[in-house]
Design a protein around this motif. Sequence first.
Motif, PDB file in Angstrom:
ATOM      1  N   LYS A 194       7.722   9.509   1.718  1.00 22.52           N
ATOM      2  CA  LYS A 194       9.122   9.751   1.345  1.00 22.52           C
ATOM      3  C   LYS A 194      10.064   9.603   2.525  1.00 22.52           C
ATOM      4  O   LYS A 194      11.262   9.372   2.346  1.00 22.52           O
ATOM      5  N   ASP A 195       9.543   9.735   3.748  1.00 22.87           N
ATOM      6  CA  ASP A 195      10.321   9.458   4.953  1.00 22.87           C
ATOM      7  C   ASP A 195      10.030   8.018   5.373  1.00 22.87           C
ATOM      8  O   ASP A 195       8.894   7.696   5.736  1.00 22.87           O
ATOM      9  N   PRO A 196      11.013   7.111   5.319  1.00 22.10           N
ATOM     10  CA  PRO A 196      10.761   5.719   5.683  1.00 22.10           C
ATOM     11  C   PRO A 196      10.167   5.560   7.081  1.00 22.10           C
ATOM     12  O   PRO A 196       9.385   4.638   7.325  1.00 22.10           O
ATOM     13  N   SER A 197      10.510   6.478   7.976  1.00 26.63           N
ATOM     14  CA  SER A 197      10.022   6.373   9.357  1.00 26.63           C
ATOM     15  C   SER A 197       8.548   6.699   9.485  1.00 26.63           C
ATOM     16  O   SER A 197       7.971   6.571  10.571  1.00 26.63           O
ATOM     17  N   SER A 198       7.914   7.120   8.390  1.00 24.44           N
ATOM     18  CA  SER A 198       6.478   7.392   8.427  1.00 24.44           C
ATOM     19  C   SER A 198       5.659   6.114   8.252  1.00 24.44           C
ATOM     20  O   SER A 198       4.428   6.165   8.280  1.00 24.44           O
ATOM     21  N   ILE A 199       6.333   4.987   8.068  1.00 24.13           N
ATOM     22  CA  ILE A 199       5.660   3.697   7.932  1.00 24.13           C
ATOM     23  C   ILE A 199       5.929   2.899   9.203  1.00 24.13           C
ATOM     24  O   ILE A 199       6.988   2.293   9.353  1.00 24.13           O
ATOM     25  N   PRO A 200       5.000   2.913  10.166  1.00 25.67           N
ATOM     26  CA  PRO A 200       5.255   2.277  11.465  1.00 25.67           C
ATOM     27  C   PRO A 200       5.644   0.810  11.372  1.00 25.67           C
ATOM     28  O   PRO A 200       6.511   0.347  12.117  1.00 25.67           O
ATOM     29  N   ALA A 201       5.021   0.066  10.473  1.00 27.49           N
ATOM     30  CA  ALA A 201       5.338  -1.355  10.352  1.00 27.49           C
ATOM     31  C   ALA A 201       6.779  -1.552   9.917  1.00 27.49           C
ATOM     32  O   ALA A 201       7.475  -2.456  10.400  1.00 27.49           O
ATOM     33  N   PHE A 202       7.233  -0.709   9.015  1.00 25.00           N
ATOM     34  CA  PHE A 202       8.611  -0.794   8.559  1.00 25.00           C
ATOM     35  C   PHE A 202       9.577  -0.455   9.688  1.00 25.00           C
ATOM     36  O   PHE A 202      10.586  -1.140   9.891  1.00 25.00           O
ATOM     37  N   PRO A 260       0.808  -1.234   0.000  1.00 26.48           N
ATOM     38  CA  PRO A 260       0.000   0.000   0.000  1.00 26.48           C
ATOM     39  C   PRO A 260       0.833   1.272   0.000  1.00 26.48           C
ATOM     40  O   PRO A 260       0.329   2.342  -0.336  1.00 26.48           O
ATOM     41  N   TYR A 261       2.102   1.171   0.377  1.00 28.09           N
ATOM     42  CA  TYR A 261       2.950   2.354   0.471  1.00 28.09           C
ATOM     43  C   TYR A 261       3.753   2.599  -0.812  1.00 28.09           C
ATOM     44  O   TYR A 261       4.362   3.658  -0.965  1.00 28.09           O
ATOM     45  N   LEU A 262       3.791   1.630  -1.703  1.00 26.94           N
ATOM     46  CA  LEU A 262       4.672   1.705  -2.860  1.00 26.94           C
ATOM     47  C   LEU A 262       4.058   2.485  -4.021  1.00 26.94           C
ATOM     48  O   LEU A 262       2.846   2.444  -4.250  1.00 26.94           O
ATOM     49  N   SER A 263       4.923   3.159  -4.758  1.00 28.84           N
ATOM     50  CA  SER A 263       4.512   3.847  -5.985  1.00 28.84           C
ATOM     51  C   SER A 263       4.395   2.823  -7.107  1.00 28.84           C
ATOM     52  O   SER A 263       4.708   1.638  -6.940  1.00 28.84           O
ATOM     53  N   ALA A 264       3.965   3.285  -8.258  1.00 28.59           N
ATOM     54  CA  ALA A 264       3.874   2.388  -9.420  1.00 28.59           C
ATOM     55  C   ALA A 264       5.252   1.802  -9.749  1.00 28.59           C
ATOM     56  O   ALA A 264       5.380   0.612 -10.045  1.00 28.59           O
ATOM     57  N   LYS A 265       6.279   2.638  -9.649  1.00 33.23           N
ATOM     58  CA  LYS A 265       7.638   2.150  -9.912  1.00 33.23           C
ATOM     59  C   LYS A 265       8.044   1.132  -8.855  1.00 33.23           C
ATOM     60  O   LYS A 265       8.635   0.087  -9.167  1.00 33.23           O
ATOM     61  N   GLY A 266       7.742   1.434  -7.601  1.00 35.42           N
ATOM     62  CA  GLY A 266       8.084   0.510  -6.529  1.00 35.42           C
ATOM     63  C   GLY A 266       7.414  -0.843  -6.701  1.00 35.42           C
ATOM     64  O   GLY A 266       8.037  -1.891  -6.521  1.00 35.42           O
ATOM     65  N   LEU A 267       6.146  -0.830  -7.083  1.00 35.91           N
ATOM     66  CA  LEU A 267       5.422  -2.084  -7.310  1.00 35.91           C
ATOM     67  C   LEU A 267       6.038  -2.866  -8.462  1.00 35.91           C
ATOM     68  O   LEU A 267       6.159  -4.097  -8.402  1.00 35.91           O
ATOM     69  N   PRO A 321      17.151   2.558  18.507  1.00 31.57           N
ATOM     70  CA  PRO A 321      16.050   2.216  17.602  1.00 31.57           C
ATOM     71  C   PRO A 321      15.555   3.433  16.831  1.00 31.57           C
ATOM     72  O   PRO A 321      15.641   4.569  17.301  1.00 31.57           O
ATOM     73  N   GLU A 322      15.034   3.192  15.640  1.00 30.88           N
ATOM     74  CA  GLU A 322      14.418   4.237  14.851  1.00 30.88           C
ATOM     75  C   GLU A 322      13.112   4.674  15.513  1.00 30.88           C
ATOM     76  O   GLU A 322      12.384   3.853  16.077  1.00 30.88           O
ATOM     77  N   ALA A 354       2.523   9.247  10.654  1.00 31.06           N
ATOM     78  CA  ALA A 354       2.148   8.576   9.412  1.00 31.06           C
ATOM     79  C   ALA A 354       0.891   9.209   8.832  1.00 31.06           C
ATOM     80  O   ALA A 354      -0.029   9.563   9.565  1.00 31.06           O
ATOM     81  N   PRO A 355       0.806   9.323   7.509  1.00 30.58           N
ATOM     82  CA  PRO A 355      -0.378   9.913   6.893  1.00 30.58           C
ATOM     83  C   PRO A 355      -1.637   9.091   7.121  1.00 30.58           C
ATOM     84  O   PRO A 355      -2.728   9.624   7.177  1.00 30.58           O
ATOM     85  N   SER A 356      -1.497   7.784   7.218  1.00 33.62           N
ATOM     86  CA  SER A 356      -2.662   6.927   7.434  1.00 33.62           C
ATOM     87  C   SER A 356      -2.238   5.688   8.189  1.00 33.62           C
ATOM     88  O   SER A 356      -1.109   5.227   8.046  1.00 33.62           O
ATOM     89  N   PRO A 357      -3.114   5.131   9.024  1.00 30.34           N
ATOM     90  CA  PRO A 357      -2.757   3.996   9.875  1.00 30.34           C
ATOM     91  C   PRO A 357      -2.815   2.673   9.121  1.00 30.34           C
ATOM     92  O   PRO A 357      -3.608   1.791   9.438  1.00 30.34           O
ATOM     93  N   LEU A 358      -1.999   2.514   8.093  1.00 32.32           N
ATOM     94  CA  LEU A 358      -2.035   1.298   7.294  1.00 32.32           C
ATOM     95  C   LEU A 358      -1.199   0.198   7.939  1.00 32.32           C
ATOM     96  O   LEU A 358       0.001   0.363   8.136  1.00 32.32           O
ATOM     97  N   ARG A 359      -1.814  -0.893   8.293  1.00 28.70           N
ATOM     98  CA  ARG A 359      -1.130  -2.113   8.693  1.00 28.70           C
ATOM     99  C   ARG A 359       0.081  -1.856   9.572  1.00 28.70           C
ATOM    100  O   ARG A 359       1.231  -2.001   9.141  1.00 28.70           O
ATOM    101  N   THR A 360      -0.125  -1.460  10.782  1.00 28.66           N
ATOM    102  CA  THR A 360       0.998  -1.147  11.651  1.00 28.66           C
ATOM    103  C   THR A 360       1.455  -2.321  12.491  1.00 28.66           C
ATOM    104  O   THR A 360       2.503  -2.266  13.109  1.00 28.66           O
ATOM    105  N   ALA A 361       0.683  -3.401  12.546  1.00 29.87           N
ATOM    106  CA  ALA A 361       1.091  -4.549  13.355  1.00 29.87           C
ATOM    107  C   ALA A 361       2.213  -5.299  12.659  1.00 29.87           C
ATOM    108  O   ALA A 361       2.256  -5.414  11.449  1.00 29.87           O
TER     109      ALA A 361
END
Length: 358
Positions: free
Chosen positions: A206-214, A167-174, A329-330, A335-342
């Motif tokens: 664009k900030d990796p730390s904005s993805i809690p699961a990551f 859900p976080y990836l761009s078209a290029k990333g996918l 730890p990072e 995060a812009p949206s609470p996507l899959r944080t577990a």
Amino acid sequence: MSYQSFYDSLSPEDGPSRAIAGNVSLGGAIANAEPLILAPLLLKGYDVVIPDTEGQNADFAAGPEYGTNTLDSIRAAVRTEETGLHAGTKFGLFGYSGGAVATNWTSVLAPAYAPEVNEQLVGFAEGGLLVAPAHNLRYVDGALAWNGVIPMALMGVSRSYGIDLTPYLSAKGLAVVKELEHGSILDALGHHPGMTWKDMVKPEYKDPSSIPAFVAAVNKINLGQAATPTVPGFIGQGNAGWPEGTFNRPPGVGTGDGVMVAGDVRTLARQYCATGNSAIKYEQYDLLSHVGAMPYWAPRAMAWLDDRFAGRAAPTSCGTIPAGNSLEPEEPTAAPSPLRTAVPGPPQVTGRVEVTVS
């Protein structure tokens, strides 16, 4: 000797066991070339155990899983009568790059996960080590060759910890992720020169730390947050990234060998010294890159292990290792949206990591 291969792949078919069985493929080329390293060990008279460190799913970069797989392989070797190995057999751990990841996590997890194996270890020798993956991501971002490990690590860690990052990836990333779904390091290096994290994700991430699961996942595989090995260690690390197309020097990260961050490795070695293991030998090769350091490091590592098997006192660099980077730890950003944080760990890894990693 337990030799941890640097086969680095997202396909189980590229593992050293397949190479030993006779498989020949592009992805398995590295494992097929490693007899150049194994031959000297065999000529010295060592029995050699070669685990498929990434496991049956090829969870690239998932360090704790590398460690438990290696420990289980040693257990299997000593419990199989045909090998001639037994509970009294002494083992050395030997690995470079991806093999260093397995080697270090094996030494870290052994006291809690496999204490009987820990009693058999004489030491660990490793070079070109991944310590804090979030730092490596920033270091190789936009590099000419090694930036290909970004999507590979995303996929491997996602598999190991059951995370869906799509859900976080761009078209290029996918597209890149699909391209590398079953690829090896040879499919990734140099295929997307200059590609950055920002190219792979949607603008709001664009900030990796904005993805809690990551963030949660990379913290789980940060060696700086793991235990200290109880056996002697030899750690070699290159620090000339430019020959391999990595010119970055990010704040708080600094330089490295093109893919691995020298400041992280220095701090880890210092941390081991400060937390009770004074038998740590650290060498930094300021004129050598990741690939270039390997042939220099390997004979030195073998000689160091020879001395451990011979019962000679382990040398120490404690007190002389220069300061490095913070391995704290990072911290997640908003995060812009609470996507899959577990971040659930898979059954074969979760319990093992919780015992050892704070």
